[in-house]
Design a protein around this motif. Structure first.
Motif, short mmCIF file in Angstrom:
data_model
loop_
_atom_site.label_atom_id
_atom_site.label_comp_id
_atom_site.label_asym_id
_atom_site.label_seq_id
_atom_site.Cartn_x
_atom_site.Cartn_y
_atom_site.Cartn_z
N ASN A 118 -11.46 3.72 -3.19
CA ASN A 118 -12.13 4.88 -2.60
C ASN A 118 -13.36 4.38 -1.85
OD1 ASN A 118 -12.65 7.59 -2.03
ND2 ASN A 118 -13.97 7.81 -3.82
N VAL A 119 -13.39 4.61 -0.53
CA VAL A 119 -14.48 4.12 0.32
C VAL A 119 -15.44 5.27 0.61
CG1 VAL A 119 -15.09 3.02 2.50
CG2 VAL A 119 -12.94 2.42 1.35
N LEU A 120 -16.73 5.03 0.33
CA LEU A 120 -17.77 6.03 0.59
C LEU A 120 -18.37 5.76 1.97
CD1 LEU A 120 -19.52 5.89 -2.91
CD2 LEU A 120 -17.63 7.37 -2.19
N TYR A 121 -18.44 6.81 2.83
CA TYR A 121 -18.92 6.60 4.20
C TYR A 121 -19.51 7.90 4.74
CZ TYR A 121 -14.43 8.78 5.34
OH TYR A 121 -13.37 9.64 5.41
N PRO A 122 -20.38 7.81 5.75
CA PRO A 122 -20.97 9.01 6.36
C PRO A 122 -19.93 9.76 7.19
CG PRO A 122 -21.67 7.06 7.54
CD PRO A 122 -20.94 6.57 6.33
N ARG A 134 0.85 -1.19 0.00
CA ARG A 134 0.00 0.00 0.00
C ARG A 134 0.89 1.23 0.00
NH1 ARG A 134 -4.41 1.12 4.77
NH2 ARG A 134 -5.60 2.80 3.79
N LYS A 135 0.61 2.18 -0.87
CA LYS A 135 1.46 3.35 -1.03
C LYS A 135 1.42 4.20 0.23
CE LYS A 135 2.35 7.31 -4.06
NZ LYS A 135 1.89 8.05 -5.26
N ASN A 136 2.61 4.47 0.79
CA ASN A 136 2.78 5.36 1.95
C ASN A 136 1.97 4.91 3.16
OD1 ASN A 136 4.42 7.03 0.33
ND2 ASN A 136 2.65 8.22 -0.35
N ASN A 137 1.74 3.61 3.28
CA ASN A 137 0.95 3.14 4.41
C ASN A 137 1.12 1.63 4.53
OD1 ASN A 137 -0.83 3.12 6.58
ND2 ASN A 137 -2.37 4.37 5.52
N VAL A 138 0.74 1.11 5.69
CA VAL A 138 0.72 -0.35 5.87
C VAL A 138 -0.62 -0.88 5.38
CG1 VAL A 138 2.31 -0.28 7.80
CG2 VAL A 138 -0.14 -0.10 8.24
N GLY A 160 -7.11 4.03 -0.25
CA GLY A 160 -5.71 4.29 -0.62
C GLY A 160 -5.34 3.61 -1.92
N GLN A 161 -4.07 3.73 -2.29
CA GLN A 161 -3.56 3.12 -3.51
C GLN A 161 -2.83 1.83 -3.17
OE1 GLN A 161 0.03 4.44 -6.01
NE2 GLN A 161 -1.67 5.25 -7.22
#
Length: 529
Positions: free
Chosen positions: A242-246, A193-197, A221-222
């Protein structure tokens, strides 16, 4: 044209056949037709060659004393070369004469003899379909041969990805990503994962498939799929999730302290996809943009600025964030009271019967009064007991004189004038200059305490906006009596074996008996602590 091109090839085949069999027309073999001398042998052993695709490989074939025997290269049933002549039409193939080998020196002249030879097979621009067995065959009566195996190394290439570009999913949905690759050797596939775990906390995950059971805002994330087999550079593909959430709302500070005439900033941190609309409320009234109220947005940070704070600006505020998936609210309390007191005195006192307590608060106006509570620390004291005291004793109990009645042990309370009160005994005295963020310190000495005893204390501060929250419990311990003073030295030496000695012993024991209460108090102190 095709029949004319086959004539030289057929001619070469006939020559090769005659040289191997000795005669073409007569099937019988004459001993004079067989090459004389020791039959040739292979010097080069069969080997396996691992060559990268696109490279050039030379397959060696050297023999001793070739004589008139024909050396041919074959692949399967196809003849590639016969002696120095290339039979295959593949332009990438070439026959290379192998160097002669040096034989041991003869017994006559002592000079080494050069003999032997052979033909190597060169293959340029190796392709995956060139992999297989290549046979170098010697045309003896019983053909001899060596076999070279060619393995073509092919860099890893990803040929299938389940998602391309950006993928949108709703919060709570499962995400399954697949990545397939080919190459020789078989490549391994990993996910990063780019720039993340990874959502699981790992730096990478091995395997063709990656599954996220329940997507949330931390999942977005990517993601990168990488295939690597050690040949050339790894091949990579990217998938954007891309996660859609309230909206999810966090407040920077649940309580903001300010002063009359000052500026206050209330901050909400809002996470939402798609971006949320954020509105500000005081109690139940929506706030608009005015000279006194201004809003600002930087990324996911939403700020309400209140200029020239007035007394009626104090109270409860909220930020309400909403998008097509839902709504959320964060609460902030704006107050002009002081911050909670912080104690900075040492936990161990220097006196046996008193203790000098010091603390400080931050306030935008002068502290006019403090309220101090103290008592001996109860036995079996715990955080659970402290929570019950916070919610019951100080909320529901009434201050009656100097003690809070009905508690064991009893809380002692006292009111102390703050520095913001003009002292009538000193005409012209004024409180410190205000308003402004100021750290106001206070000291107070508690008298008539017991030695070697642990106490707990709490403080409240009052300014022009009212009382602040009660401070957390602070513990201090008074000094114990000096141990060397508990036993007085005897005036006369002890004499054993006589009545005088017994009398002297009783004189020595008497001071100890008179100090037993002090000794017991010290023991209780160490047992408690």
């Amino acid at each position: 044209m095709e029949s004319m091109n086959l004539k030289p090839i057929m001619f070469l085949w006939i020559l090769a056949f005659i040289s191997i069999k000795g005669t073409y027309a007569e099937p019988q073999v004459n001993e004079y037709d067989i090459p004389q001398g020791k039959p040739p042998a292979f010097v080069t052993p069969g080997q396996t060659y691992r060559i990268a695709s696109g490279a050039t490989v030379i397959l060696p074939c050297r023999i001793t004393q070739p004589g008139s025997y024909v050396l041919a290269w074959k692949r399967g049933i196809a003849v590639l070369t016969a002696g120095p002549v290339k039979v295959s039409p593949d332009p990438r193939l070439r026959v290379l004469p192998s160097p002669t080998i040096e034989q041991p020196a003869s017994s006559l002249g002592g000079v080494p003899e050069l003999s032997g030879g052979g033909y190597s097979l060169e293959l340029r621009d190796v392709r995956p379909q060139d992999a297989g067995d290549y046979i170098c065959q010697l045309g003896t009566i019983e053909p001899k041969e060596i076999v070279h195996t060619l393995e073509v190394l092919v860099p890893a290439r990803i040929h299938f990805v389940s998602h391309s570009g950006s993928v949108e999913v709703n919060q709570g949905q499962m995400i399954k990503m697949e990545c397939r690759a080919s190459g020789n050797p078989v490549p391994s596939v990993s996910w990063t994962r780019k720039n993340n775990v990874m959502p699981s906390g790992e730096r990478s995950i091995q395997g063709l498939t990656m599954v996220i059971q329940h997507a949330d805002r931390h999942t977005a994330g990517q993601y990168q799929c990488s295939a690597d087999n050690g040949v050339g550079e790894p091949d990579t593909k990217h998938i954007n999730i891309n996660v859609l959430y309230p909206p999810e709302v966090e407040v920077e500070r649940t309580t903001v302290h300010t002063g009359i005439g000052l500026e206050a900033q209330l901050v909400c941190i809002v996470y939402a996809e798609p971006t949320a609309q954020v509105l500000w409320y005081k109690e139940s009234t929506q706030l608009g943009i005015t000279e006194q109220h201004a809003t600002q947005t930087r990324g996911n940070r939403y700020t309400l600025t209140i200029r020239n704070v007035a007394p009626n600006d104090m109270g409860n505020y909220s930020c309400v964030a909403s998008n097509i998936h839902g709504k959320s609210r964060g609460h902030i309390f704006l107050t002009g009271s002081a911050t909670t007191a912080v104690f900075d005195s040492p936990s161990m006192g220097t006196d046996r019967d008193k203790y000098s307590l010091s603390w400080s608060v931050n306030s935008h106006s002068a502290i006019v009064e403090y309220r101090l509570f103290y008592r001996q620390q109860p036995r079996h004291h715990s955080a659970h007991h402290q929570h019950r005291e916070d919610s019951n004793e100080f909320r529901n109990s009434r201050i009656n004189g100097t003690r809070l009645v009905g508690m064991k042990p009893e809380w002692v309370s006292m009111n102390i004038a703050g520095p913001g009160v003009i002292n009538p005994n000193y005409p012209g005295s004024n409180p410190p200059p205000y308003p402004g963020v100021t750290k106001q310190k206070m000291t107070y000495t508690i008298q008539n305490l017991q030695s070697a005893t642990t106490y707990e204390v709490r403080v409240q501060a009052k300014n022009e906006q009212g009382w602040n929250k009660l401070s957390p419990v602070f513990h201090f311990t008074t000094r114990a009596n000096d141990m060397e003073n508990l036993i007085e030295p005897s005036a006369q030496p002890a004499v054993y074996g006589s009545n005088q000695g017994q009398s002297s012993n009783s004189n020595q024991i008497r001071p100890i008996l008179t100090n037993i209460p002090y000794i017991l108090s010290v023991c209780v102190y160490f047992l408690i602590n």
